[in-house]
Write a protein that holds these residues in place. Sequence first.
Motif, mmCIF file in Angstrom:
data_model
loop_
_atom_site.group_PDB
_atom_site.id
_atom_site.type_symbol
_atom_site.label_atom_id
_atom_site.label_comp_id
_atom_site.label_asym_id
_atom_site.label_seq_id
_atom_site.Cartn_x
_atom_site.Cartn_y
_atom_site.Cartn_z
ATOM 1 N N TYR A 84 0.834 -1.196 0.000
ATOM 2 C CA TYR A 84 0.000 0.000 0.000
ATOM 3 C C TYR A 84 0.876 1.257 0.000
ATOM 4 N N ILE A 85 1.879 1.288 0.845
ATOM 5 C CA ILE A 85 2.795 2.431 0.914
ATOM 6 C C ILE A 85 3.539 2.595 -0.409
ATOM 7 N N LYS A 86 3.925 1.481 -1.008
ATOM 8 C CA LYS A 86 4.597 1.523 -2.309
ATOM 9 C C LYS A 86 3.682 2.153 -3.363
ATOM 10 N N GLN A 87 2.404 1.767 -3.349
ATOM 11 C CA GLN A 87 1.441 2.326 -4.296
ATOM 12 C C GLN A 87 1.270 3.832 -4.088
ATOM 13 N N THR A 90 4.316 5.638 -5.377
ATOM 14 C CA THR A 90 4.386 5.580 -6.831
ATOM 15 C C THR A 90 3.408 6.553 -7.468
ATOM 16 N N SER A 91 2.236 6.681 -6.868
ATOM 17 C CA SER A 91 1.195 7.538 -7.449
ATOM 18 C C SER A 91 1.479 9.021 -7.263
ATOM 19 N N GLY A 92 2.382 9.346 -6.358
ATOM 20 C CA GLY A 92 2.713 10.747 -6.113
ATOM 21 C C GLY A 92 1.702 11.469 -5.250
#
Length: 93
Positions: A84-87, A90-92
């Motif tokens: 979730y944190i990675k997403q 990544t999404s900014g």
Amino acid sequence: MKNQVSTIYKQAERFAEITKTAIITGNISRAKKCLALAEQLLITGSNETKIAISNVYLFSVSSFMELRHCSISNLFPKSLKAEYIKQINTSGV
């Protein structure tokens, strides 16, 4: 066979709906079981399964929880939370 789920992505979508229903109805123990199963699939599933859990299930559940101001950190297991944190990074957002 009207209710048959055809693809892994549709299955992940349905699984997310089950998890969100558990949260809405206050059945937190069931929601935690769903999240634990998603965690297990994310760790041990095939590459396609991992992608479906990350891109369909996790996105759907986390978006739902954010819209309702639910505490994600208390419910998400370690690997799901990391994904979730990675997403988010990544999404900014």
